[in-house]
Design a protein around this motif. Structure first.
Motif, PDB file in Angstrom:
ATOM      1  N   HIS A 242       0.834  -1.204   0.000  1.00  0.00           N
ATOM      2  CA  HIS A 242       0.000   0.000   0.000  1.00  0.00           C
ATOM      3  C   HIS A 242       0.876   1.264   0.000  1.00  0.00           C
ATOM      4  N   ILE A 243       1.933   1.250   0.776  1.00  0.00           N
ATOM      5  CA  ILE A 243       2.875   2.382   0.781  1.00  0.00           C
ATOM      6  C   ILE A 243       3.461   2.566  -0.616  1.00  0.00           C
TER       7      ILE A 243
ATOM      8  N   GLU B 267       2.242   1.698  -3.492  1.00  0.00           N
ATOM      9  CA  GLU B 267       1.227   2.200  -4.426  1.00  0.00           C
ATOM     10  C   GLU B 267       0.948   3.687  -4.193  1.00  0.00           C
ATOM     11  N   ARG B 268       0.820   4.090  -2.940  1.00  0.00           N
ATOM     12  CA  ARG B 268       0.562   5.506  -2.637  1.00  0.00           C
ATOM     13  C   ARG B 268       1.697   6.399  -3.101  1.00  0.00           C
ATOM     14  N   ARG B 269       2.912   5.904  -3.010  1.00  0.00           N
ATOM     15  CA  ARG B 269       4.088   6.715  -3.375  1.00  0.00           C
ATOM     16  C   ARG B 269       4.563   6.454  -4.801  1.00  0.00           C
ATOM     17  N   ASP B 270       3.793   5.667  -5.526  1.00  0.00           N
ATOM     18  CA  ASP B 270       4.114   5.355  -6.929  1.00  0.00           C
ATOM     19  C   ASP B 270       5.499   4.729  -7.076  1.00  0.00           C
TER      20      ASP B 270
ATOM     21  N   ALA C   5      10.526   4.677   2.801  1.00  0.00           N
ATOM     22  CA  ALA C   5       9.109   4.970   3.026  1.00  0.00           C
ATOM     23  C   ALA C   5       8.533   4.094   4.143  1.00  0.00           C
TER      24      ALA C   5
ATOM     25  N   GLU D 152       6.899   5.278   7.758  1.00  0.00           N
ATOM     26  CA  GLU D 152       5.493   5.018   8.064  1.00  0.00           C
ATOM     27  C   GLU D 152       5.250   3.802   8.955  1.00  0.00           C
TER      28      GLU D 152
ATOM     29  N   GLN E 133      -3.334   0.741  11.213  1.00  0.00           N
ATOM     30  CA  GLN E 133      -3.960   0.383   9.941  1.00  0.00           C
ATOM     31  C   GLN E 133      -4.048  -1.118   9.712  1.00  0.00           C
TER      32      GLN E 133
ATOM     33  N   ASP F  63      -6.973  -2.888   8.209  1.00  0.00           N
ATOM     34  CA  ASP F  63      -7.374  -2.514   6.841  1.00  0.00           C
ATOM     35  C   ASP F  63      -6.861  -3.489   5.797  1.00  0.00           C
TER      36      ASP F  63
END
Length: 124
Positions: free
Chosen positions: A45-46, A48-51, A109, A113, A120, A123
Motif C-alpha cells: 500500500h505504501i 502504491e501511494r508513493r508510486d 518509506a 510510516e 492500519q 485494513d
C-alpha cells in the motif's frame, strides 16, 4: 538438464519469477517461510501511494533469512523485500539500477510510516 534465467525473454509467464526493471520483489512465501500478510500488504500500500514499482511474488523454492527472523525468539512479523538479481549465486550478479533505487525508496518509506502499521493493520 537445461536451466534458464527466469526473467529471460522467451521464458513463459508461469515460469518467471521477479523481472528485472519492474521494481523490487515483495515475497509472500518461499520454500521456508510465509510472510505476514498484513505487514506485506501494508508495504504494498505504501508503494502504491508513493508510486514506487514493486512485484508481488509467491515462490515454492529458494529461501531468505526472513524464515530465521520469523521464528527467532518470540518471532516477528516478516516479509521479504528484495532486488531481482540475475546470476545471484555467481561471483558477479547483475541488477538494474532502477530496481535498486526503487528498493531504497520503498525501504525509506516503510521506515517513515512503520509506526502507523498498528493503526492500519485491520485494513489489510
Amino acid at each position: 538438464r537445461q536451466m534458464c534465467i527466469r526473467d529471460s525473454p522467451g521464458a513463459t509467464e508461469h515460469k518467471r519469477y521477479a523481472r528485472q526493471g519492474a521494481g523490487p520483489e515483495l515475497r509472500l512465501s518461499d520454500g521456508r517461510f510465509y510472510a505476514h500478510r498484513g505487514w506485506t500488504m501494508f508495504i504494498a500500500h505504501i508503494a502504491e501511494r508513493r508510486d514506487i514499482p514493486y512485484q508481488m511474488m509467491v515462490k515454492r523454492i529458494g529461501a531468505t533469512n526472513a524464515a530465521v527472523v520469523q521464528v527467532t525468539g518470540t518471532g516477528a512479523k516478516t516479509t521479504a523485500l528484495s532486488v531481482p538479481v540475475r546470476y545471484i549465486h555467481s561471483p558477479q550478479g547483475i541488477v538494474r539500477k532502477s530496481d535498486v533505487e526503487a528498493a531504497v525508496r520503498l525501504t525509506a518509506a516503510v521506515i517513515e510510516e512503520a509506526s502507523s502499521f498498528d493503526d492500519q493493520k485491520d485494513d489489510f
